[in-house]
Design an enzyme around this catalytic site. Structure first.
Site, mmCIF file in Angstrom:
data_model
loop_
_atom_site.group_PDB
_atom_site.id
_atom_site.type_symbol
_atom_site.label_atom_id
_atom_site.label_comp_id
_atom_site.label_asym_id
_atom_site.label_seq_id
_atom_site.Cartn_x
_atom_site.Cartn_y
_atom_site.Cartn_z
ATOM 1 N N ASN A 9 1.008 -1.346 -0.028
ATOM 2 C CA ASN A 9 0.033 -0.150 -0.049
ATOM 3 C C ASN A 9 0.866 1.385 0.074
ATOM 4 O O ASN A 9 1.556 1.521 0.987
ATOM 5 C CB ASN A 9 -0.806 -0.016 1.301
ATOM 6 N N TRP A 10 1.142 1.832 -1.141
ATOM 7 C CA TRP A 10 2.119 3.020 -1.353
ATOM 8 C C TRP A 10 1.448 4.137 -0.715
ATOM 9 O O TRP A 10 2.141 5.238 -0.654
ATOM 10 C CB TRP A 10 2.137 3.264 -2.769
ATOM 11 N N LYS A 11 0.203 4.145 -0.136
ATOM 12 C CA LYS A 11 -0.500 5.539 0.432
ATOM 13 C C LYS A 11 -0.211 6.701 -0.574
ATOM 14 O O LYS A 11 -0.242 6.605 -1.805
ATOM 15 C CB LYS A 11 0.091 5.505 1.812
ATOM 16 N N HIS A 95 -9.360 1.022 4.869
ATOM 17 C CA HIS A 95 -8.106 1.236 5.387
ATOM 18 C C HIS A 95 -8.434 2.234 6.740
ATOM 19 O O HIS A 95 -9.114 3.333 6.554
ATOM 20 C CB HIS A 95 -7.130 1.849 4.480
ATOM 21 N N GLU A 97 -6.952 4.717 7.804
ATOM 22 C CA GLU A 97 -6.613 5.913 7.665
ATOM 23 C C GLU A 97 -8.059 6.653 6.977
ATOM 24 O O GLU A 97 -8.068 7.739 7.280
ATOM 25 C CB GLU A 97 -5.331 6.157 6.616
ATOM 26 N N GLU A 167 -5.327 -4.856 10.611
ATOM 27 C CA GLU A 167 -4.117 -3.863 10.812
ATOM 28 C C GLU A 167 -4.562 -3.168 12.077
ATOM 29 O O GLU A 167 -5.345 -2.192 12.191
ATOM 30 C CB GLU A 167 -4.479 -2.742 9.599
ATOM 31 N N GLY A 173 2.847 2.320 10.778
ATOM 32 C CA GLY A 173 3.599 3.396 10.774
ATOM 33 C C GLY A 173 4.281 3.973 11.796
ATOM 34 O O GLY A 173 4.774 4.862 12.184
ATOM 35 N N SER A 213 3.544 -2.093 10.350
ATOM 36 C CA SER A 213 5.199 -2.012 10.457
ATOM 37 C C SER A 213 5.727 -3.577 10.484
ATOM 38 O O SER A 213 6.641 -3.988 11.018
ATOM 39 C CB SER A 213 5.449 -1.848 12.058
ATOM 40 N N GLY A 234 3.142 -0.905 4.397
ATOM 41 C CA GLY A 234 3.087 0.402 3.974
ATOM 42 C C GLY A 234 4.457 0.784 3.540
ATOM 43 O O GLY A 234 5.122 0.434 2.541
ATOM 44 N N GLY A 235 5.037 1.363 4.921
ATOM 45 C CA GLY A 235 6.361 2.090 4.436
ATOM 46 C C GLY A 235 7.511 1.065 3.785
ATOM 47 O O GLY A 235 8.074 1.605 2.908
#
Ligand code: 13P
Length: 250
Positions: A9-11, A95, A97, A167, A173, A213, A234-235
């Protein structure tokens, strides 16, 4: 046996050149990954360019959101058929977010999930508790409520085509990954909910991803849990080596 899925997930990250180069990097290393399916979910605006960069690679393409209506006067929104039109096969829905920053409700996630399935997309439906909910021992309750609300009205066949992602919001993150035991506990609960709400065969079929993470160094232990069927990253999905390193840990 469920084949693990490693999804990036590149966000709201990358620019056009970085998105294409990241996709090319993942596509290049994908040939060495034989024990997992790979998926990348770039921002909407780069979907088409990333689709081209992934062409003739086994890496699948997904979006990070969509709107439930097929078309019409919905300024700024993107429909499921627009996503399939540019080559997306998956869509991340609900998600945390979007739930916590944009204000999406279980009802909205539910409408989107039904619309995605209708259009032939694989929805990745996200659930997860906030830190205060975990600390108040409400994790099970929160997950059950999000599960029921987000998947309401789906047939067993439709649920069988859906991916679920757990999640925990406190792990996203933050570098504070859930322990394999914490992840497995919720994943086993989700599988029990699937068996109770649908049937045992469907429960065994649905992939349940862990997100929060995930890094190359902690992926193996998480994904080796019996009910953890991959990762939503993510990251670490923003660097081909890290993302492929997670997939190689399967
Ligand atoms: P991080 O891997 O950066 O914690 O993000 C997880 C996530 O939200 C994936 O959807």
């Amino acid at each position: 046996m469920r084949r693990p899925l490693i999804a990036g997930n590149w966000k709201m990250n990358t620019d056009h050149a970085a998105a294409v180069s990241l996709a090319e990097g993942v596509a290049k290393g994908a040939g060495d990954i034989d024990k997992a399916d790979l998926l990348v979910c770039p921002p909407f605006i780069y979907l088409e360019s990333v689709a081209k960069a992934l062409d003739s690679s086994p890496v699948a393409l997904g979006a990070q959101n969509m709107y439930a209506q097929p078309n019409g006067a919905f300024t700024g929104e993107t429909s499921a058929s627009m996503l399939t039109d540019v080559g997306a096969e998956y869509v991340i829905l609900g998600h945390s977010e979007r739930r916590n920053i944009i204000g999406e409700t279980d009802g909205m996630v539910n409408e989107k999930t039904l619309a995605a399935l209708e259009a032939g997309l694989v929805p990745i439906v996200c659930v997860g508790e906030l830190l205060e909910q975990r600390e108040a021992s409400k994790t099970g309750e929160v997950i059950a409520q999000q599960f029921a609300g987000s998947l309401a009205g789906l047939s067993a066949d439709q649920v069988g085509k859906t991916v679920i992602a757990y999640e925990p919001v406190w792990a996203i993150g933050t570098g504070k990954v859930a322990t394999p035991e914490q992840a497995e506990e919720v994943h086993a609960d989700l599988r029990r909910l699937l068996a109770e709400s649908y049937n045992g065969e469907i429960a065994e079929k649905v992939r349940i991803l862990y997100g929060g993470s995930v890094k190359p160094g902690n992926a193996a232990e998480l994904i080796s849990q019996p009910n953890v069927d991959g990762a939503l990253v993510g990251g670490a999905s923003l660097k081909p080596d890290d993302f492929l390193g997670i997939a190689a840990a399967v």
